[in-house]
Design an enzyme around this catalytic site. Structure first.
Site, PDB file in Angstrom:
ATOM      1  N   TYR A  96       0.862  -1.186   0.000  1.00 63.29           N
ATOM      2  CA  TYR A  96       0.000   0.000   0.000  1.00 63.29           C
ATOM      3  C   TYR A  96       0.898   1.236   0.000  1.00 63.29           C
ATOM      4  O   TYR A  96       1.943   1.224  -0.644  1.00 63.29           O
ATOM      5  CB  TYR A  96      -0.996  -0.063   1.177  1.00 63.29           C
ATOM      6  CG  TYR A  96      -2.184   0.817   0.903  1.00 63.29           C
ATOM      7  CD1 TYR A  96      -3.020   0.579  -0.183  1.00 63.29           C
ATOM      8  CD2 TYR A  96      -2.447   1.924   1.698  1.00 63.29           C
ATOM      9  CE1 TYR A  96      -4.077   1.426  -0.476  1.00 63.29           C
ATOM     10  CE2 TYR A  96      -3.514   2.769   1.414  1.00 63.29           C
ATOM     11  CZ  TYR A  96      -4.322   2.513   0.321  1.00 63.29           C
ATOM     12  OH  TYR A  96      -5.357   3.359   0.028  1.00 63.29           O
ATOM     13  N   ARG A 149      -8.862  11.057  -7.524  1.00 64.44           N
ATOM     14  CA  ARG A 149      -7.976  11.754  -6.563  1.00 64.44           C
ATOM     15  C   ARG A 149      -7.149  10.705  -5.850  1.00 64.44           C
ATOM     16  O   ARG A 149      -7.332  10.446  -4.657  1.00 64.44           O
ATOM     17  CB  ARG A 149      -8.843  12.559  -5.585  1.00 64.44           C
ATOM     18  CG  ARG A 149      -8.110  13.686  -4.913  1.00 64.44           C
ATOM     19  CD  ARG A 149      -8.436  13.744  -3.438  1.00 64.44           C
ATOM     20  NE  ARG A 149      -8.130  12.486  -2.775  1.00 64.44           N
ATOM     21  CZ  ARG A 149      -8.094  12.309  -1.472  1.00 64.44           C
ATOM     22  NH1 ARG A 149      -8.369  13.302  -0.666  1.00 64.44           N
ATOM     23  NH2 ARG A 149      -7.804  11.133  -0.932  1.00 64.44           N
ATOM     24  N   LYS A 167      -5.927  -1.684  -0.690  1.00 61.21           N
ATOM     25  CA  LYS A 167      -6.690  -1.468   0.546  1.00 61.21           C
ATOM     26  C   LYS A 167      -7.343  -2.764   1.012  1.00 61.21           C
ATOM     27  O   LYS A 167      -7.345  -3.078   2.204  1.00 61.21           O
ATOM     28  CB  LYS A 167      -7.765  -0.414   0.273  1.00 61.21           C
ATOM     29  CG  LYS A 167      -8.240   0.246   1.511  1.00 61.21           C
ATOM     30  CD  LYS A 167      -7.921   1.714   1.468  1.00 61.21           C
ATOM     31  CE  LYS A 167      -7.871   2.298   2.843  1.00 61.21           C
ATOM     32  NZ  LYS A 167      -7.666   3.719   2.850  1.00 61.21           N
ATOM     33  N   GLU A 238     -13.437   5.325  -2.007  1.00 68.26           N
ATOM     34  CA  GLU A 238     -12.011   5.573  -1.802  1.00 68.26           C
ATOM     35  C   GLU A 238     -11.458   6.493  -2.882  1.00 68.26           C
ATOM     36  O   GLU A 238     -11.642   6.237  -4.079  1.00 68.26           O
ATOM     37  CB  GLU A 238     -11.286   4.215  -1.851  1.00 68.26           C
ATOM     38  CG  GLU A 238      -9.832   4.261  -1.517  1.00 68.26           C
ATOM     39  CD  GLU A 238      -9.566   4.431  -0.027  1.00 68.26           C
ATOM     40  OE1 GLU A 238     -10.355   3.931   0.792  1.00 68.26           O
ATOM     41  OE2 GLU A 238      -8.570   5.072   0.300  1.00 68.26           O
ATOM     42  N   ASP A 239     -10.790   7.553  -2.468  1.00 69.89           N
ATOM     43  CA  ASP A 239     -10.070   8.435  -3.379  1.00 69.89           C
ATOM     44  C   ASP A 239     -10.931   9.018  -4.507  1.00 69.89           C
ATOM     45  O   ASP A 239     -10.503   9.100  -5.662  1.00 69.89           O
ATOM     46  CB  ASP A 239      -8.839   7.715  -3.950  1.00 69.89           C
ATOM     47  CG  ASP A 239      -7.725   7.638  -2.897  1.00 69.89           C
ATOM     48  OD1 ASP A 239      -7.938   8.116  -1.765  1.00 69.89           O
ATOM     49  OD2 ASP A 239      -6.642   7.114  -3.203  1.00 69.89           O
ATOM     50  N   ASP A 261     -13.420   6.120   3.679  1.00 71.38           N
ATOM     51  CA  ASP A 261     -12.255   6.050   4.563  1.00 71.38           C
ATOM     52  C   ASP A 261     -11.465   7.356   4.573  1.00 71.38           C
ATOM     53  O   ASP A 261     -10.914   7.742   5.609  1.00 71.38           O
ATOM     54  CB  ASP A 261     -11.342   4.899   4.149  1.00 71.38           C
ATOM     55  CG  ASP A 261     -10.250   4.692   5.176  1.00 71.38           C
ATOM     56  OD1 ASP A 261     -10.586   4.484   6.349  1.00 71.38           O
ATOM     57  OD2 ASP A 261      -9.062   4.765   4.812  1.00 71.38           O
ATOM     58  N   ASP A 262     -11.410   8.042   3.440  1.00 70.28           N
ATOM     59  CA  ASP A 262     -10.660   9.314   3.399  1.00 70.28           C
ATOM     60  C   ASP A 262     -11.261  10.320   4.377  1.00 70.28           C
ATOM     61  O   ASP A 262     -10.548  11.117   4.970  1.00 70.28           O
ATOM     62  CB  ASP A 262     -10.689   9.920   1.989  1.00 70.28           C
ATOM     63  CG  ASP A 262     -10.187   8.934   0.952  1.00 70.28           C
ATOM     64  OD1 ASP A 262      -9.147   8.327   1.189  1.00 70.28           O
ATOM     65  OD2 ASP A 262     -10.864   8.768  -0.079  1.00 70.28           O
ATOM     66  N   ASN A 401       0.829  14.224   4.198  1.00 66.59           N
ATOM     67  CA  ASN A 401       1.625  13.173   3.555  1.00 66.59           C
ATOM     68  C   ASN A 401       2.081  13.669   2.185  1.00 66.59           C
ATOM     69  O   ASN A 401       1.432  14.533   1.600  1.00 66.59           O
ATOM     70  CB  ASN A 401       0.750  11.923   3.350  1.00 66.59           C
ATOM     71  CG  ASN A 401       0.408  11.262   4.672  1.00 66.59           C
ATOM     72  OD1 ASN A 401       1.234  11.140   5.548  1.00 66.59           O
ATOM     73  ND2 ASN A 401      -0.842  10.846   4.791  1.00 66.59           N
TER      74      ASN A 401
HETATM   75  P1  NAI Z   1      -7.144  19.671   0.817  1.00 61.57           P
HETATM   76  O1  NAI Z   1      -6.437  20.109  -0.411  1.00 61.57           O
HETATM   77  O2  NAI Z   1      -8.607  19.439   0.792  1.00 61.57           O
HETATM   78  O3  NAI Z   1      -6.884  20.797   1.962  1.00 61.57           O
HETATM   79  C1  NAI Z   1      -5.686  21.483   2.165  1.00 61.57           C
HETATM   80  C2  NAI Z   1      -5.986  22.709   3.009  1.00 61.57           C
HETATM   81  O4  NAI Z   1      -4.766  23.324   3.388  1.00 61.57           O
HETATM   82  C3  NAI Z   1      -6.818  23.762   2.308  1.00 61.57           C
HETATM   83  O5  NAI Z   1      -7.807  24.249   3.186  1.00 61.57           O
HETATM   84  C4  NAI Z   1      -5.797  24.884   2.019  1.00 61.57           C
HETATM   85  O6  NAI Z   1      -6.393  26.162   2.037  1.00 61.57           O
HETATM   86  C5  NAI Z   1      -4.870  24.729   3.192  1.00 61.57           C
HETATM   87  N1  NAI Z   1      -3.546  25.284   2.921  1.00 61.57           N
HETATM   88  C6  NAI Z   1      -2.773  25.121   1.827  1.00 61.57           C
HETATM   89  N2  NAI Z   1      -1.647  25.848   1.932  1.00 61.57           N
HETATM   90  C7  NAI Z   1      -1.710  26.471   3.115  1.00 61.57           C
HETATM   91  C8  NAI Z   1      -0.868  27.380   3.781  1.00 61.57           C
HETATM   92  N3  NAI Z   1       0.278  27.788   3.239  1.00 61.57           N
HETATM   93  N4  NAI Z   1      -1.258  27.825   4.992  1.00 61.57           N
HETATM   94  C9  NAI Z   1      -2.413  27.428   5.544  1.00 61.57           C
HETATM   95  N5  NAI Z   1      -3.258  26.578   4.964  1.00 61.57           N
HETATM   96  C10 NAI Z   1      -2.913  26.105   3.755  1.00 61.57           C
HETATM   97  O7  NAI Z   1      -6.356  18.412   1.321  1.00 61.57           O
HETATM   98  P2  NAI Z   1      -6.872  17.259   2.331  1.00 61.57           P
HETATM   99  O8  NAI Z   1      -7.555  16.187   1.595  1.00 61.57           O
HETATM  100  O9  NAI Z   1      -7.607  17.926   3.444  1.00 61.57           O
HETATM  101  O10 NAI Z   1      -5.477  16.654   2.861  1.00 61.57           O
HETATM  102  C11 NAI Z   1      -4.546  17.473   3.527  1.00 61.57           C
HETATM  103  C12 NAI Z   1      -3.321  16.657   3.923  1.00 61.57           C
HETATM  104  O11 NAI Z   1      -3.686  15.744   4.921  1.00 61.57           O
HETATM  105  C13 NAI Z   1      -2.686  15.861   2.787  1.00 61.57           C
HETATM  106  O12 NAI Z   1      -1.288  16.031   2.801  1.00 61.57           O
HETATM  107  C14 NAI Z   1      -3.011  14.437   3.131  1.00 61.57           C
HETATM  108  O13 NAI Z   1      -1.966  13.575   2.742  1.00 61.57           O
HETATM  109  C15 NAI Z   1      -3.104  14.503   4.636  1.00 61.57           C
HETATM  110  N6  NAI Z   1      -3.942  13.432   5.149  1.00 61.57           N
HETATM  111  C16 NAI Z   1      -3.375  12.538   6.029  1.00 61.57           C
HETATM  112  C17 NAI Z   1      -4.079  11.458   6.476  1.00 61.57           C
HETATM  113  C18 NAI Z   1      -3.444  10.508   7.439  1.00 61.57           C
HETATM  114  O14 NAI Z   1      -2.275  10.599   7.683  1.00 61.57           O
HETATM  115  N7  NAI Z   1      -4.161   9.562   8.004  1.00 61.57           N
HETATM  116  C19 NAI Z   1      -5.432  11.193   5.990  1.00 61.57           C
HETATM  117  C20 NAI Z   1      -5.964  12.222   5.118  1.00 61.57           C
HETATM  118  C21 NAI Z   1      -5.223  13.291   4.715  1.00 61.57           C
END
Ligand code: NAI
Length: 544
Positions: A96, A149, A167, A238-239, A261-262, A401
């Protein structure tokens, strides 16, 4: 039980569900027409596992190992799971994330053979018939994507199939869900990735993505075709792109056994981390104040689940949401902003502007900061130092991530907080030596949640998956961390014992399914034993 072998001899060796390779006994070889088709030595599963390890050692890259394991899965399912379940912490990153990302990107070039089901939008009106082509009838878990995505990699079209396959392998390897209950599905609605559309090797439909009513109708037909062919199956989305993921979940969550799950698994694993941190801090959830860096899908999903969990400690939903703040590219998310989505609005509170994130920390005095911004290094030294000034044990969760995007490293959080940070991240970090102690960072990996939830759903025949099951799962994960692990800063169970952790979590979730009247069967006396009775073990069947 999985479908029975329908033929003998040569074809049996080429059916991964039944193949035992060199482990077929002399009696089986004789009875099944296998004599002469295998080398003479009869080998145990353990010896076969050792051979796989040796073969993996000879491969240079993780992608090669991924492909080798994928071929094994297509050849001998029992051996594949024996390898994975023998050392889940080592094999999870190979089957994965992160390796699956590269595999999805190169899917069309490395394609070896089909696995799972590809349902193209051109087959609309016939999905019910297509699903009948799947050889197993007792499908209980479907992980489905439309490939739009994929992880942080964007639109990979049909290449997204690697995600449901990977998954579901974790459902089995980490949660004991038997593989014959699992069906990976790719809904091929086209792709807007022009590099793929121009690639002669691309395997999906060569067209732009279907949108609007046609897309919605296709999703709806899929859900109904699943219900008809596999009544009782749980559908895991998923995604999908955010603008589809939320409406799809909202449309089906109250009428079908389904989850995303996301959105929900991520929220639950973050909540599990907070429950774990609270065991160290000896504080209650309802007294926490959470500040998210990022206001996207992950932030709002986590904030919503934390708020619901806070209401279980006596707060109203309004009071709970007031304890969760979002900060994005435009600063603190406040109620007067005109650009907010439905998912952000509940967490938009009144506040004067602040110059930067450290200003938000100083103004709001959070007990916990969660980074879901996708931007590295934003949990800077001033941010961590401010958190350490405000809190005796600041909770610092850089969840973005992959590792290169983490808002800070474990070492930075520990060093800048004088060793007081309670740390967990989205991507793994090595233990850190600080002040004569070894501090162990936790990884908020959804794998603590979805396989366990899957086994609980399977065992109970749950008909719906309400939010409170995710809260229960989060609590169960945190409860399993030992005191000595908490002493070293670890707030999640070790990934090396993920199956045992999942079995315990599944039992606690199953209890709640029975309590809530969501089970399709009477409550058993010993729920732990009952749930464990469903768990798959990679052991060869005896034929004859
Ligand atoms: P998204 O694109 O929907 O949201 C990103 C957010 O960050 C947006 O609100 C954007 O305005 C904000 N942002 C971007 N640049 C910024 C800055 N310079 N200052 C302040 N805010 C800023 O992305 P999503 O889906 O919410 O995922 C975000 C991160 O969380 C990804 O890197 C993802 O890999 C991680 N994630 C980790 C998980 C885990 O470890 N279990 C599970 C789901 C997501």
């Amino acid at each position: 039980m999985p479908a029975q072998p329908s033929s003998s001899g040569y074809s049996l060796l080429h059916d991964p569900r039944f193949n035992k390779g060199a482990a077929f006994t002399p009696a089986e070889r004789s009875a099944l027409g296998l004599e002469g088709l295998l080398p003479g030595s009869i080998q145990t599963l353990e010896v076969q596992v050792a051979r796989i390890h040796a073969q993996l050692e000879a491969l240079d890259s993780d992608l090669q190992k991924y492909l080798f394991l994928s071929d094994l899965q297509g050849r001998n399912q029992t051996l594949y799971y024996a390898v994975l379940m023998g050392d889940p912490a080592r094999f999870m990153p190979l089957v994965y994330t992160p390796t699956v990302g590269e595999a999805c990107q190169k899917f069309d070039h490395f394609f070896r053979g089909p696995r799972g089901m590809y349902l193209p939008v051109t087959a609309r009106g016939r999905l019910r018939d297509l699903l009948r082509n799947w050889p197993e009838r007792d499908v209980r878990f479907i992980v489905v994507t439309d490939g739009e995505r994929i992880l942080g990699l964007g639109d990979l079209g049909a290449g997204g199939m690697g995600i449901p396959i990977g998954k579901l392998a974790l459902y089995t390897a980490c949660g004991g869900v038997p593989p014959h209950h699992c069906l990976p599905v790719l809904l091929d609605v086209g792709t807007n990735n022009h590099a793929l559309l121009e690639d002669p090797l691309y395997l999906g439909l060569r067209r732009e993505r279907v949108r609007g009513p046609l897309y919605d109708a296709f999703i709806d037909e899929f859900v109904h075709a699943v219900l008809e062919n596999f009544p009782g199956a749980c559908i895991q989305w998923e995604d999908f792109a955010n603008f589809n993921a939320h409406p799809i979940l909202a449309r089906y969550r109250d009428s079908v056994c389904t989850f995303n799950d996301d959105i929900q698994g991520t929220a639950a694993v973050a909540l599990a981390g907070i429950y774990g941190a609270l065991r160290i801090k000896k504080e209650k959830l309802c007294d926490q104040r959470i500040l998210f860096l990022g206001a996207g899908a992950a932030a709002t999903g986590i904030a919503e689940l934390i708020s619901e969990a806070m209401t279980l400690e006596g707060l109203s939903m309004e009071e709970a949401r007031a304890r969760n703040w979002l900060y994005d590219v435009k600063g603190i998310v406040t109620s007067e902003r005109g650009d907010l989505t439905d998912f952000q609005r509940p967490f938009a509170h009144d506040h004067p502007p602040v110059p930067d994130f450290v200003g938000a920390v100083n103004a709001l005095k959070p007990t916990c900061i969660i980074g879901v911004s996708t931007v590295p290094k934003l949990f800077s030294q001033p941010v961590i130092e401010a958190m350490a000034r405000i809190n005796q044990r600041p909770v610092i969760f850089p969840y973005s991530n992959p590792t290169s995007r983490s808002e800070c490293t474990a070492e930075e959080a520990y060093v800048w907080s004088g060793g007081r940070a309670i740390f967990a991240s989205g991507s793994p970090f090595e233990p850190v030596r600080y002040g004569g102690r070894t501090l162990i960072p936790g990884q908020g990996n959804n794998v603590y949640i979805f396989p366990a939830l899957g086994l609980a759903v399977l065992a109970t025949g749950a008909t719906r998956i309400p939010q409170k099951l995710f809260i229960r799962a989060a609590r169960a994960v945190a409860e399993q961390v030992s005191d000595s692990q908490l002493d070293s800063g670890l707030i999640y169970p070790h990934q090396s014992r993920i199956l045992e952790a999942s079995l315990n979590t599944a039992a606690r979730v199953a209890e709640m399914i029975f309590d809530e009247g969501l089970a399709a069967m009477p409550r058993p006396g010993d729920i732990d034993a009952f749930v464990r009775g469903f768990a798959y073990r990679p052991v060869y069947p005896v034929y004859g």
